[in-house]
Design a protein around this motif. Sequence first.
Motif, PDB file in Angstrom:
ATOM      1  N   ASP A  98     100.938 -67.541  26.728  1.00 59.65           N
ATOM      2  CA  ASP A  98     102.485 -68.005  26.746  1.00 59.65           C
ATOM      3  C   ASP A  98     103.620 -66.903  27.154  1.00 59.65           C
ATOM      4  O   ASP A  98     103.945 -65.997  26.853  1.00 59.65           O
ATOM      5  CB  ASP A  98     102.661 -67.817  25.053  1.00 59.65           C
ATOM      6  N   LYS A 105     114.541 -67.227  34.041  1.00 60.50           N
ATOM      7  CA  LYS A 105     114.781 -67.727  33.032  1.00 60.50           C
ATOM      8  C   LYS A 105     113.809 -67.618  31.909  1.00 60.50           C
ATOM      9  O   LYS A 105     113.497 -66.508  31.548  1.00 60.50           O
ATOM     10  CB  LYS A 105     115.338 -69.314  33.439  1.00 60.50           C
ATOM     11  N   GLN A 106     113.405 -68.795  31.382  1.00 61.94           N
ATOM     12  CA  GLN A 106     112.582 -68.898  30.157  1.00 61.94           C
ATOM     13  C   GLN A 106     110.899 -68.670  30.622  1.00 61.94           C
ATOM     14  O   GLN A 106     110.155 -69.138  29.622  1.00 61.94           O
ATOM     15  CB  GLN A 106     112.742 -69.805  29.186  1.00 61.94           C
ATOM     16  N   SER A 107     110.821 -68.957  32.129  1.00 59.63           N
ATOM     17  CA  SER A 107     109.242 -69.127  32.256  1.00 59.63           C
ATOM     18  C   SER A 107     108.474 -67.732  32.620  1.00 59.63           C
ATOM     19  O   SER A 107     107.470 -67.555  32.957  1.00 59.63           O
ATOM     20  CB  SER A 107     109.491 -69.997  33.731  1.00 59.63           C
ATOM     21  N   GLY A 114     108.966 -63.094  32.465  1.00 55.52           N
ATOM     22  CA  GLY A 114     109.655 -61.773  31.881  1.00 55.52           C
ATOM     23  C   GLY A 114     109.943 -60.805  32.791  1.00 55.52           C
ATOM     24  O   GLY A 114     109.326 -60.663  33.737  1.00 55.52           O
ATOM     25  N   LYS A 149     115.823 -62.025  36.094  1.00 57.96           N
ATOM     26  CA  LYS A 149     115.865 -62.841  34.893  1.00 57.96           C
ATOM     27  C   LYS A 149     116.816 -64.214  35.313  1.00 57.96           C
ATOM     28  O   LYS A 149     116.496 -65.111  34.629  1.00 57.96           O
ATOM     29  CB  LYS A 149     116.509 -62.214  33.766  1.00 57.96           C
ATOM     30  N   GLU A 188     112.386 -59.138  27.440  1.00 58.45           N
ATOM     31  CA  GLU A 188     113.870 -58.988  27.342  1.00 58.45           C
ATOM     32  C   GLU A 188     114.324 -58.123  26.158  1.00 58.45           C
ATOM     33  O   GLU A 188     114.928 -57.354  26.346  1.00 58.45           O
ATOM     34  CB  GLU A 188     114.358 -60.412  27.197  1.00 58.45           C
ATOM     35  N   GLY A 247     108.318 -63.365  27.936  1.00 59.64           N
ATOM     36  CA  GLY A 247     109.792 -62.954  28.338  1.00 59.64           C
ATOM     37  C   GLY A 247     110.672 -62.780  27.364  1.00 59.64           C
ATOM     38  O   GLY A 247     111.167 -62.056  27.637  1.00 59.64           O
ATOM     39  N   GLU A 248     110.498 -63.390  26.185  1.00 55.37           N
ATOM     40  CA  GLU A 248     111.287 -62.981  25.138  1.00 55.37           C
ATOM     41  C   GLU A 248     111.155 -61.574  24.706  1.00 55.37           C
ATOM     42  O   GLU A 248     112.158 -60.716  24.345  1.00 55.37           O
ATOM     43  CB  GLU A 248     111.229 -64.052  23.913  1.00 55.37           C
ATOM     44  N   ALA A 262     106.526 -67.675  28.247  1.00 55.34           N
ATOM     45  CA  ALA A 262     107.828 -67.852  27.630  1.00 55.34           C
ATOM     46  C   ALA A 262     108.093 -66.722  26.451  1.00 55.34           C
ATOM     47  O   ALA A 262     109.181 -66.166  26.503  1.00 55.34           O
ATOM     48  CB  ALA A 262     108.315 -69.307  27.135  1.00 55.34           C
ATOM     49  N   ARG A 263     107.120 -66.716  25.499  1.00 60.64           N
ATOM     50  CA  ARG A 263     107.297 -65.556  24.497  1.00 60.64           C
ATOM     51  C   ARG A 263     107.124 -64.322  25.162  1.00 60.64           C
ATOM     52  O   ARG A 263     107.907 -63.335  24.691  1.00 60.64           O
ATOM     53  CB  ARG A 263     105.886 -65.946  23.652  1.00 60.64           C
TER      54      ARG A 263
END
Length: 388
Positions: free
Chosen positions: A290, A328-330, A332, A324, A299, A295-296, A292-293
């Motif tokens: 994952d 973006k969301q793909s 980190g 970033k 960040e 990446g969160e 995206a997770r």
Amino acid sequence: MSESPLIEHTRSAFSDKFGTAPALVVQAPGRVNLIGEHTDYNDGLVLPCAIDYRTVIAARERDDRVMRIVAADYANATDEFSLDAPIERRDDPMWANYVRAVIDVLVKRGLPMRGLDMVISGDVPQGAGLSSSASLSVAVCRVFATLPGFESLSPIDMALIAQQAENDFVGTKCGNMDQIISASGVEGHALLIDCRSLETQLVPIPSGAAIMIFHSHVERGLVDSEYNTRRRQCEEAARHFGVKALRDVDAAMLEARGGELDPLTLRRARHVVTENARVEAAGQALAAGDLARMGELMEASHVSMRDDFEITVPLIDQLVDIVKGVVKQSGGVRMTGGGFGGCVVALVPEEQVADVSAAVEQTYRGPEGQLATIYVCRAAAGAGVVAA
């Protein structure tokens, strides 16, 4: 491991210097920490991976007790000393102290030391926060671990010897993460390390994900003094809570009693407590593929380093924002390393590598107008023998 130009160069330099081929060649990699900054010396969790930049040492036993070490990357500068005399710290060159430090620890442990000729070379970027010093220290230990009488040395043993060498002889009060990942890395994986128990958990790097490292060329001039200050602040917070280390403070305890700390110490403690939680979550996210997770979490880690631990600088923040803006969301991105300059690390889909590189090259300039140096890495194996 197949022969690389670095290995061939080191082997050739040994033959040129000593007139014979080396008996063995070993390597130990640098590392990049994906998440978990300043948690290692707080007995916490980290998630680094070894990278395919390394220190290589070619060596051969001598028939006496003399150590003769040649630095191929520094015009064949040589350090020579006897194992029968006290090993002393040198004012210069600094590389020699890392070698002396490991040998000093091994001697004091009563291991069956013998004289060696060694030639050292490496391609781990120096001053970038990618752990060139741990790579060197672990590589020196790995040379001796090949010899009779050293069979009991595990990768963790070698890592702790290298850490002790840096702590006691060189004078850098580092944690154990850099040495553990250099000694114990596994190709294609990050390693979730519990810096208290020394337990490790393999975490696969998702298929199709690239590890990108961006050297900002911001000199890490404050890192030693500020590192020691942050460490002292963390120890002060741990004493306040009556625990051995901030590893033992959770979010609920921080919420209940954090107000008793002065605001600055509270921010330092909050970074460590929340960062440990992020590392645990990051291990789960990576294992599930994952990005995206992940990446969160990366960040949030960067924001915490910027606002609570205060170890980023404006150019590092800008570099993170540039990456970033493409990822973006793909994936980190975050600062990595001790802080105050150095490198940014990103986990991005392989198809975005070109676009991310182009954006950084177009937009980012270092303190003297430099482009960022970009490394696209793979998660590599830890220290080992590459040729006999």
